[in-house]
Scaffold this active site. Structure first.
Site, PDB file in Angstrom:
ATOM      1  CD  GLU A  72      -2.815   1.112   2.456  1.00  0.00           C
ATOM      2  OE1 GLU A  72      -3.237   2.179   2.928  1.00  0.00           O
ATOM      3  OE2 GLU A  72      -3.115  -0.003   2.917  1.00  0.00           O
ATOM      4  CE  LYS A 259      -5.765  -1.275   6.655  1.00  0.00           C
ATOM      5  NZ  LYS A 259      -5.155  -0.412   5.630  1.00  0.00           N
ATOM      6  CG  ASP A 275       1.801 -15.745  12.748  1.00  0.00           C
ATOM      7  OD1 ASP A 275       1.092 -15.110  11.943  1.00  0.00           O
ATOM      8  OD2 ASP A 275       1.404 -16.753  13.357  1.00  0.00           O
ATOM      9  CG  HIS A 373      -3.673   6.331  -0.128  1.00  0.00           C
ATOM     10  ND1 HIS A 373      -2.988   5.315   0.505  1.00  0.00           N
ATOM     11  CD2 HIS A 373      -4.460   5.734  -1.053  1.00  0.00           C
ATOM     12  CE1 HIS A 373      -3.349   4.148  -0.018  1.00  0.00           C
ATOM     13  NE2 HIS A 373      -4.245   4.383  -0.962  1.00  0.00           N
TER      14      HIS A 373
END
Length: 732
Positions: A72, A259, A275, A373
């Protein structure tokens, strides 16, 4: 910097050694297929993601470059910028309250849980010693089982085994993630636990809620560094505080807030072979520890008026272990990070999480998340559009300035740039100025029915064709489509009836007997249902009008282009030359007065156009439908009436930005076009690919029999484009 220059910069600053730098440059630092096949089952290949280095971090007084693997855009830039601001006040200060993994053994069949717990507590030392006997190498490295905690849990709603007893085996796994170690210990001591308790051990496994490995990161952002041109530093600081307070009050906001934190932490976890799913599970479970899902960070105003941030969360990671050592890219990342222990890596990850949270909040309360972004997203879009190096930065800038970060827009910019600066159409040479341009068209609704005086809904494809011309000794054509440029002399066969079109044009304009060199560039393929012939006619007419100062009005060009369309298609509806000339979205019916109703759109709809491998002659398709119509006029007229109603309803949905409704109408229209036998198996396959990958509507566009499809893809244009490309189709 280029990729090689970045690697050299890390080498020069001793974040990489020479051997690793060389492996990065030649691609040898990547995992191979044979290695991958030994790591998991059913391997068919290796999936790649970008590996980046985020500079500027100071953590507990030491400088770091952080390896990050993420697809991203804006994440690496965001954390690097935040880390630079935090450096001004000493960087990030990170504390850890321990690094213990938790293994759970869950017992059933214990009707007296308090008695069971008392019995097990009396045997705790025995059980800890037994667990350590199972992992002598861990003990030799200074780790091992440290303690056992006991809990009783009520299983409400169960008639039997209402109570369970849970043992938490606390294990110091040193520099390993420790899942296999802890699972082995739990399974190894479970039989003894059953004997001591009289219960049954139904679960023996690691817990990913690693709340015995809490890490707390702190940073201060100086008030002066928050100021922006049109915003005071105080207003930005206070808005960030409010945004965090809201995340603590509203779980919907908190989910997105957290997030953003994990955007950074996951990227480091993946880069270092950890992980990341375990990191995610621990973070979100910890965020809801008091019964309400809340922010993992707190931002407040300190005594000096600066912005102070704190992040507390569980992070249990490793720097040794089989899966880490198998992947050569992990070793590169760990070398870049320069960490000597798993605990040190956890502190870096906490700092990255806090930095990413600040970067996201600052963007949210100032320019909005999309500006930065999408600016960075423009780079990946330009790459997807195969922008060559010499045009790449200009395409990126053009995408940003247009506000339309789409592959279709990138192709449009590339088409213009291929002609040179200031709309020059050199076609690979210099000195040729564009004299005429015209739009292509994509029909959303109404194909074939338009020929029988029903409505058709169409959108323009801006500057689909550009033309330059000059007088010459003989008439020649230079035609460029995509990267293919061909030259035709007067004696050679010029494709798609161009000679006949030119003869008609020069005759009507009073230029017969003169020769011209015509340079034509098209970004839409011929015989694809996208209005190529009409766009060529309009662009050529405008070029002659410009060069010879004929004073042709758009209405005259429109009518003249219709005559040219008759050469190409026999019985055209008039929609192609209308859109080619005026370049506006229209709802068109040839018997209406005026035929075209121009639609004012708030935005160009999110469509994807893809060309099949089969060309389609509009004239042939129109004649074939005409033949079938003659045999079944009543039934065909009923279908055309239905398409007419769909086109009118589609225009209302389009102007109202009701894309779900418009997509449903497109699907209906495609079914009707299939019914009149103008679809093909290839077009059906393309439509299916588009719909399966997120298009709310997809259909053939144009005459059919091959040609192209159009898909309406709100929120899914990139996914649909990529799926169609993978299937071998050209995106327009």
């Amino acid at each position: 910097m280029t990729v090689s220059e970045r690697i050299d910069a890390l080498l020069e600053r001793q974040w990489l050694d020479a051997a690793t730098a060389a492996r990065l440059k030649d691609g040898a630092a990547l995992i191979g297929r044979d290695t991958a096949d030994k790591m998991i089952e059913n391997v068919i290949g290796v999936f790649g993601l970008p590996l980046a280095a985020a500079p500027n971090f100071t953590v507990n007084g030491r400088d770091y470059v952080i390896p990050m693997v993420v697809e991203e855009p804006s994440i690496v830039a965001g954390v690097s910028g935040a880390a630079r601001l935090a450096r001004a006040s000493g960087g990030f200060r990170v504390d850890a309250n321990g690094s213990l993994a938790i293994g759970q053994i869950v017992l059933t069949g214990t009707p007296q849980p308090d008695t069971t717990i008392r019995l097990l507590e009396e045997a705790k030392d025995e059980l800890v010693a037994l667990a350590n006997e199972l992992q002598p190498n861990l003990r030799a490295r200074g780790g091992g089982a440290r303690d056992i905690q006991f809990f009783k849990r009520s299983l409400r709603g169960h008639e039997t085994a209402q109570w369970t007893v849970a043992l938490h085996l606390l294990v110091d796994t040193c520099d390993a993630m420790g899942a296999n170690i802890v699972n082995s210990m739990c399974e190894g001591i479970a039989p003894r636990v059953e004997v001591l308790s009289g219960g049954t051990a139904v679960l023996r496994i690691l817990s990913n809620l690693a709340d015995r490995s809490l890490v707390t990161a702190r940073a201060t952002i100086l008030l002066a560094d928050l100021r922006e041109r049109d915003r005071s530093a105080e207003s930005i600081r206070d808005a960030i505080v409010v945004a965090t307070d809201f995340a603590n009050a509203d779980p919907h906001r908190a989910a997105t807030h957290n997030k953003g934190i994990m955007n950074g932490i996951d990227a480091v976890a993946i880069a270092t072979g950890n992980d990341w799913r375990s990191c995610e599970a621990a973070a979100h479970a910890y965020a809801v520890r008091d019964g309400a899902y809340r922010s993992l960070t707190t931002w407040s105003v300190d005594a000096d008026g600066n912005l102070a941030g704190v992040l507390t969360m569980p992070i249990k990671v490793g720097i040794v272990g089989g899966s880490l050592q198998t992947n050569p890219a992990v070793q590169v990342s760990l070398q870049i990070a320069g960490v000597s222990s798993a605990g040190e890596l956890a502190t870096l990850m906490a700092a990255v999480g806090l930095a990413q949270n600040f970067a996201a909040l600052r963007a949210l309360v100032t320019e909005g998340i999309q500006k930065g972004h999408m600016s960075l997203h423009a780079r990946s879009v330009a790459a997807s559009a195969d922008a060559p190096p010499e045009h790449f930065d200009r395409v990126v800038q053009g995408l940003i300035e247009s506000g339309e970060i789409k592959i279709r827009k990138a192709h449009e910019l590339l088409a213009r740039m291929a002609g040179g600066d200031n709309d020059r159409a050199g076609m690979g040479t210099t000195g040729w100025t564009v004299h005429g341009a015209a739009a292509g068209k994509v029909i959303l609704l109404g194909e074939h029915a338009a020929v029988y005086d029903r409505h058709v809904l169409a959108l323009p494809l801006d500057r689909a064709v550009t033309v330059s011309l000059r007088e010459s000794d003989e008439t020649t054509w230079v035609i460029r489509e995509r990267d293919d440029e061909r030259r035709f002399s007067q004696q050679e066969r010029v494709p798609a009836g161009l000679s006949e079109m030119l003869d008609l044009i020069v005759q009507r304009l009073g230029l017969s007997g003169r020769a011209f060199e015509i340079r034509l560039r098209s970004r839409i393929p011929r015989a694809a249902g996208l209005g190529s012939s009409a766009a060529v006619a309009v662009a050529i007419l405008r070029a002659f009008d410009h060069v010879f100062e004929l004073g042709l009005a758009d209405t005259a060009i429109h009518e003249f282009a219709f005559e040219c369309e008759k050469l190409a298609h026999g019985n055209p509806s008039g929609i192609d030359n209308t859109v080619a000339t005026f370049g506006r979205p229209v709802l068109y019916r040839k018997s209406a007065t005026p035929p075209a109703k121009v639609l004012d759109l708030a935005e160009f709809p999110p469509i994807v156009i893809a060309a099949s491998a089969t060309q389609s002659g509009t004239k042939d398709q129109v004649l074939a439908v005409q033949s079938r119509h003659a045999r079944m006029a009543g039934r065909y007229n009923a279908i055309f009436d239905e398409i007419d109603a769909i086109a009118v309803a589609g225009a209302a949905a389009l102007t109202g930005r009701d894309y779900v409704q418009l997509g449903a109408l497109m699907n209906l229209c495609h079914g009707l076009l299939n019914a009149i036998e103008v679809s093909t198996p290839e077009l059906e396959k393309m439509v299916d690919i588009a719909r399966r990958n997120g298009a709310v509507g997809a259909k053939l566009t144009g005459a059919g029999g091959g040609g192209s499809i159009v898909a309406l893809c709100p929120g899914a244009t990139d996914r649909v484009e990529q799926a169609l490309r993978r299937a071998g189709y050209r995106i327009i």
